[in-house]
Design a protein around this motif. Structure first.
Motif, PDB file in Angstrom:
ATOM      1  N   GLU A  60      45.917  45.676  50.579  1.00 40.19           N
ATOM      2  CA  GLU A  60      45.963  44.428  51.342  1.00 40.19           C
ATOM      3  C   GLU A  60      45.035  43.398  50.709  1.00 40.19           C
ATOM      4  O   GLU A  60      44.339  42.655  51.389  1.00 40.19           O
ATOM      5  N   VAL A  61      45.030  43.354  49.398  1.00 38.07           N
ATOM      6  CA  VAL A  61      44.023  42.586  48.671  1.00 38.07           C
ATOM      7  C   VAL A  61      44.053  41.105  49.020  1.00 38.07           C
ATOM      8  O   VAL A  61      43.022  40.424  49.006  1.00 38.07           O
ATOM      9  N   GLU A  62      45.207  40.582  49.377  1.00 37.81           N
ATOM     10  CA  GLU A  62      45.288  39.149  49.666  1.00 37.81           C
ATOM     11  C   GLU A  62      44.543  38.776  50.942  1.00 37.81           C
ATOM     12  O   GLU A  62      44.255  37.616  51.192  1.00 37.81           O
ATOM     13  N   GLN A  63      44.188  39.775  51.778  1.00 41.91           N
ATOM     14  CA  GLN A  63      43.492  39.487  53.033  1.00 41.91           C
ATOM     15  C   GLN A  63      41.987  39.667  52.939  1.00 41.91           C
ATOM     16  O   GLN A  63      41.277  39.454  53.918  1.00 41.91           O
ATOM     17  N   LEU A  64      41.480  40.057  51.771  1.00 42.66           N
ATOM     18  CA  LEU A  64      40.048  40.264  51.625  1.00 42.66           C
ATOM     19  C   LEU A  64      39.288  38.941  51.730  1.00 42.66           C
ATOM     20  O   LEU A  64      39.752  37.905  51.273  1.00 42.66           O
ATOM     21  N   GLN A  65      38.095  39.022  52.308  1.00 40.79           N
ATOM     22  CA  GLN A  65      37.198  37.875  52.289  1.00 40.79           C
ATOM     23  C   GLN A  65      36.422  37.932  50.981  1.00 40.79           C
ATOM     24  O   GLN A  65      35.765  38.911  50.683  1.00 40.79           O
ATOM     25  N   VAL A  66      36.488  36.847  50.228  1.00 43.21           N
ATOM     26  CA  VAL A  66      35.874  36.833  48.904  1.00 43.21           C
ATOM     27  C   VAL A  66      34.929  35.646  48.803  1.00 43.21           C
ATOM     28  O   VAL A  66      35.261  34.539  49.190  1.00 43.21           O
ATOM     29  N   SER A  67      33.744  35.885  48.295  1.00 42.41           N
ATOM     30  CA  SER A  67      32.821  34.797  47.983  1.00 42.41           C
ATOM     31  C   SER A  67      32.549  34.826  46.493  1.00 42.41           C
ATOM     32  O   SER A  67      32.635  35.873  45.852  1.00 42.41           O
ATOM     33  N   ILE A  68      32.229  33.676  45.933  1.00 45.23           N
ATOM     34  CA  ILE A  68      32.031  33.583  44.488  1.00 45.23           C
ATOM     35  C   ILE A  68      30.541  33.702  44.170  1.00 45.23           C
ATOM     36  O   ILE A  68      29.722  32.961  44.688  1.00 45.23           O
ATOM     37  N   LYS A  69      30.188  34.640  43.303  1.00 45.82           N
ATOM     38  CA  LYS A  69      28.810  34.799  42.834  1.00 45.82           C
ATOM     39  C   LYS A  69      28.570  33.946  41.605  1.00 45.82           C
ATOM     40  O   LYS A  69      27.452  33.567  41.317  1.00 45.82           O
ATOM     41  N   GLY A  70      29.598  33.662  40.855  1.00 47.85           N
ATOM     42  CA  GLY A  70      29.465  32.897  39.619  1.00 47.85           C
ATOM     43  C   GLY A  70      30.787  32.914  38.900  1.00 47.85           C
ATOM     44  O   GLY A  70      31.743  33.547  39.358  1.00 47.85           O
ATOM     45  N   PRO A  71      30.903  32.223  37.773  1.00 47.17           N
ATOM     46  CA  PRO A  71      32.166  32.203  37.034  1.00 47.17           C
ATOM     47  C   PRO A  71      32.638  33.609  36.693  1.00 47.17           C
ATOM     48  O   PRO A  71      31.917  34.396  36.104  1.00 47.17           O
ATOM     49  N   SER A  72      33.845  33.890  37.066  1.00 51.33           N
ATOM     50  CA  SER A  72      34.481  35.182  36.782  1.00 51.33           C
ATOM     51  C   SER A  72      33.668  36.364  37.297  1.00 51.33           C
ATOM     52  O   SER A  72      33.764  37.463  36.779  1.00 51.33           O
ATOM     53  N   ASP A  73      32.836  36.168  38.306  1.00 53.94           N
ATOM     54  CA  ASP A  73      32.004  37.235  38.838  1.00 53.94           C
ATOM     55  C   ASP A  73      32.085  37.185  40.348  1.00 53.94           C
ATOM     56  O   ASP A  73      31.383  36.416  41.002  1.00 53.94           O
ATOM     57  N   PHE A  74      32.974  37.986  40.915  1.00 52.76           N
ATOM     58  CA  PHE A  74      33.258  37.913  42.327  1.00 52.76           C
ATOM     59  C   PHE A  74      32.652  39.088  43.086  1.00 52.76           C
ATOM     60  O   PHE A  74      32.445  40.161  42.545  1.00 52.76           O
TER      61      PHE A  74
END
Length: 276
Positions: free
Chosen positions: A29-43
């Protein structure tokens, strides 16, 4: 697994498998994950954090006196440790978040000796999407599930396939330039170079013989701790580019006994102008 693992490896494998159950559910269910950005290309994802917490709880319950070095929460426990877990709860996070099944859990166990030096004692790398458990303990060999591993036997650069990590935007320009020089010199000499986006699995695949070697500059300890031991226990070499400690410098070259020195030379030559 039918193999009888040591107490340490049993604890590590159980922790990885427990964390993988929730990761697999999140991956579906990856599209429902809450994601924040730590930096460029580093999630960092909610899945990442939950997996780390599960692993820490399981390892602490089994070995309450051991210290930790973890990707998300950093170092914890006594500074005067004898045993330390080095954990990446989700290596290949970007792959995971894009629905690519090339990601893993990496757990290394580091031991401090009486003279103050340290060594990797055991390592587990688990790829849940394909159910491949790579494991090794110092002096006992390397395995995937129940199969003993050996690095490849290729001797010619023209037949070799190497893995690497391509620097992204946040990486220092000197490292990007060093990578470009190495890549430019190496490409005409080899059968192929691959960038799959999970350093721990790159090293596990070197141990397996799928890759003939791997290099990367500025990689973090939790990405490679378990994999360095796997390569060595499979009969290969995993070293720093120079004479330093690869876990400390983060500059890694791994490969089979025939090609490691050649790959290391290419990487060292690529780094030389950047170091001036």
């Amino acid at each position: 697994m039918a193999f009888r693992l040591s107490p340490h490896l049993t604890v590590m494998a159980n922790a990885a498998q427990k964390a993988s159950k929730r990761l697999l559910r999140d991956f579906s269910e990856v599209e429902q994950l809450q994601v924040s950005i730590k930096g460029p290309s580093d999630f960092v994802s909610a899945a990442d954090l939950r997996a780390e917490q599960t692993i820490k709880e399981e390892l602490t319950k089994a070995r309450p006196g051991y210290s930790f070095l973890m990707e998300e929460s950093g170092a914890s426990g006594s500074d005067n440790w004898t045993w330390r877990w080095i954990v990446d709860p989700l290596d290949g996070t970007t792959n995971f978040l894009h629905g690519m099944p090339h990601w893993c859990i990496s757990i290394g166990l580091e031991r401090r000796l009486q003279d103050g030096t340290t060594e990797m004692s055991a390592g587990v790398i688990y790829a849940p999407a394909v159910d491949e458990m790579f494991w090794a303990e110092k002096g006992t060999g390397a395995f995937m599930n129940e199969r003993r591993l050996r690095v490849s036997a290729r001797r010619e650069m023209s037949e070799a396939v190497f893995a690497t990590g391509i620097p992204f935007g946040a990486v220092a320009p000197s490292k990007r330039q060093a990578f470009s020089r190495t890549l430019g010199a190496l490409m005409p000499q080899v059968a192929g170079i691959r960038r799959f986006g999970a350093a721990a699995l790159d090293l596990a695949w070197v141990a397996h013989g799928r890759f003939d070697g791997y290099w990367e500059l500025g990689i973090k300890p939790w990405d490679v701790a378990a994999g360095l031991l796997l390569v060595r226990e499979a009969g290969g070499y995993s070293t720093d580019v120079g004479d330093g400690d690869s876990l400390e410098t983060g500059n890694i070259v791994a490969g089979n006994p025939h090609l490691h020195a050649k790959l290391r030379q290419y990487v060292a030559e690529g780094m030389t102008p950047a170091a001036r």
